[in-house]
Write a protein that holds these residues in place. Structure first.
Motif, short mmCIF file in Angstrom:
data_model
loop_
_atom_site.label_atom_id
_atom_site.label_comp_id
_atom_site.label_asym_id
_atom_site.label_seq_id
_atom_site.Cartn_x
_atom_site.Cartn_y
_atom_site.Cartn_z
N MET A 1 -3.19 2.39 11.62
CA MET A 1 -2.01 1.74 12.17
C MET A 1 -2.17 0.23 12.02
N LYS A 2 -1.22 -0.40 11.38
CA LYS A 2 -1.27 -1.84 11.18
C LYS A 2 -0.18 -2.51 11.99
N ARG A 3 -0.50 -3.67 12.54
CA ARG A 3 0.50 -4.41 13.29
C ARG A 3 1.33 -5.27 12.34
N PHE A 4 2.35 -5.91 12.92
CA PHE A 4 3.21 -6.81 12.14
C PHE A 4 2.32 -7.91 11.59
N SER A 5 2.08 -7.92 10.30
CA SER A 5 1.04 -8.75 9.72
C SER A 5 1.60 -9.86 8.86
N LYS A 6 1.06 -11.05 9.06
CA LYS A 6 1.49 -12.19 8.26
C LYS A 6 1.16 -11.97 6.79
N LYS A 7 -0.04 -11.48 6.50
CA LYS A 7 -0.44 -11.28 5.12
C LYS A 7 0.38 -10.18 4.47
N ALA A 8 0.74 -9.16 5.24
CA ALA A 8 1.56 -8.08 4.68
C ALA A 8 2.94 -8.61 4.32
N THR A 44 4.11 -3.54 4.31
CA THR A 44 5.13 -4.42 4.84
C THR A 44 6.35 -3.64 5.28
N GLU A 45 6.82 -2.75 4.42
CA GLU A 45 8.01 -1.96 4.74
C GLU A 45 7.76 -1.12 5.98
N GLU A 46 6.56 -0.51 6.07
CA GLU A 46 6.26 0.32 7.23
C GLU A 46 6.19 -0.51 8.50
N ASN A 47 5.54 -1.68 8.40
CA ASN A 47 5.37 -2.52 9.59
C ASN A 47 6.70 -3.02 10.10
N VAL A 48 7.56 -3.49 9.20
CA VAL A 48 8.85 -4.00 9.62
C VAL A 48 9.68 -2.89 10.23
N THR A 49 9.62 -1.70 9.62
CA THR A 49 10.38 -0.58 10.17
C THR A 49 9.90 -0.23 11.56
N GLU A 50 8.59 -0.23 11.76
CA GLU A 50 8.06 0.08 13.08
C GLU A 50 8.50 -0.93 14.11
N GLU A 223 5.66 6.96 26.61
CA GLU A 223 6.33 6.42 25.44
C GLU A 223 5.33 6.13 24.32
N VAL A 224 4.19 5.60 24.71
CA VAL A 224 3.16 5.29 23.72
C VAL A 224 2.63 6.57 23.09
N GLN A 225 2.43 7.60 23.91
CA GLN A 225 1.93 8.88 23.41
C GLN A 225 2.93 9.50 22.43
N ALA A 226 4.22 9.42 22.77
CA ALA A 226 5.24 9.96 21.88
C ALA A 226 5.27 9.20 20.56
N PHE A 227 5.12 7.89 20.63
CA PHE A 227 5.09 7.06 19.44
C PHE A 227 3.89 7.44 18.57
N TYR A 228 2.75 7.63 19.21
CA TYR A 228 1.54 8.02 18.49
C TYR A 228 1.73 9.35 17.77
N GLU A 229 2.31 10.31 18.44
CA GLU A 229 2.52 11.63 17.84
C GLU A 229 3.46 11.53 16.65
N GLN A 230 4.46 10.67 16.76
CA GLN A 230 5.40 10.48 15.65
C GLN A 230 4.67 9.89 14.45
N ALA A 232 1.38 9.93 13.88
CA ALA A 232 0.33 10.84 13.43
C ALA A 232 0.89 11.96 12.56
N ALA A 233 2.14 12.35 12.82
CA ALA A 233 2.77 13.39 12.01
C ALA A 233 2.97 12.91 10.58
N GLN A 234 3.12 11.59 10.40
CA GLN A 234 3.30 11.02 9.07
C GLN A 234 1.97 10.67 8.43
N ASN A 235 0.96 10.46 9.25
CA ASN A 235 -0.35 10.05 8.75
C ASN A 235 -1.45 10.83 9.45
N PRO A 236 -1.89 11.95 8.86
CA PRO A 236 -2.92 12.79 9.49
C PRO A 236 -4.25 12.08 9.70
#
Length: 271
Positions: A1-8, A44-50, A223-230, A232-236
């Motif tokens: 999991m990556k945060r909103f990153s300046k380098k990205a 970048t696309e994933e981070n911005v979407t998140e 809410e955090v747990q639900a976000f994590y499960e979402q 994790a379903a995309q990234n095993p």
């Protein structure tokens, strides 16, 4: 999991073509560098979407908006548009087509351009480029909105950090001459690159939410747990929940903050 990153963000919203030019200067390591660039663009696309989350509250006056209502086949080829004309207006500030073209052009070149496939493949390519154009435009709008808010909050960039980022970008080229040639090809100046790095640095500081009162945005563990499960379903291969829970909480807080910014923004999409 990556945060909103300046380098990205740099990979996509600064000048994708400039970084792609850097990749082409090293024949031995070219493939690896291109792969790294592509991976960073995907991040970048994933981070911005998140961070964006749901966009239904954004105020848009154009026929197309950022909620995906426009179909890719309805989107014109952005490379055919007047670069000086606005493709979007964010709180009265225009984003010219030239900014979008600077991102779409190199990617279109990587994907083989046009006219080299049969009719069916060409249609698929055009649909893919139209979808990519919409995604990149959305990223440009988000970045512009965040830069505007950073300015409103009086957030300044650290000069030392800006210089370090600029030097790292230059170091991706074999020589100073190669860097300057890439700037010329992309119709960029070093001053523009530095200013964009400065903006990105300010946005990163803004998204720490340090300028807000403590607890301005709070999320529940459910809410955090639900976000994590979402996710994790995309990234095993996601790390364990307890390991990245603080990062997930930060992302959800950023998402709620950005949703509020967009709900109160005037955004007009002209694509």
């Amino acid at each position: 999991m990556k945060r909103f990153s300046k380098k990205a963000i740099l990979t996509t919203t600064l000048s994708a073509g400039l970084l792609l030019a850097a990749c082409s200067t090293d024949n031995d390591g070219g493939n690896d560098q291109v792969n790294n660039t592509n991976n960073a663009a995907t991040n970048t696309e994933e981070n911005v979407t998140e961070v964006e989350g749901n966009e239904g509250n954004a105020n848009t006056d154009g026929e197309n908006n950022l909620d995906g209502e426009a179909q890719p086949e309805d989107v014109p080829n952005v490379m055919d548009q007047d670069p000086d004309e606005p493709v979007a207006i964010v709180n009265g500030e225009e984003i010219p087509y030239s900014e979008l073209q600077a991102q779409v052009g190199p990617m279109q070149g990587m994907m083989g351009g046009e006219g080299e496939e049969d009719a069916e493949q060409d249609a698929e390519m055009q649909a893919m480029m139209a979808q990519m154009s919409q995604q990149i435009l959305d990223q440009l709008v988000v970045t512009r909105l965040l830069v505007q808010e950073a300015e409103a909050q009086g957030i300044e960039a650290d000069d030392e950090m800006v210089n370090q980022e600029l030097e790292e970008l230059k170091a991706s080229f074999e020589t100073e001459e190669a860097f300057q040639e890439a700037l010329e090809q992309q119709q960029y100046t070093e001053e523009q690159i530095e200013e964009e790095i400065r903006d990105i640095t300010r946005v990163e500081e803004l998204l720490t939410l340090a300028h807000l009162e403590e607890g301005a945005y709070e999320v529940t563990e459910e809410e955090v747990q639900a976000f994590y499960e979402q996710m994790a379903a995309q990234n095993p291969e996601m790390e364990e929940f307890d390991t990245i829970q603080p990062e997930l909480e930060e992302q959800l807080e950023q998402q709620a903050y950005l949703e509020d910014l967009r709900a109160n923004a005037e955004i007009e999409i002209l694509l």
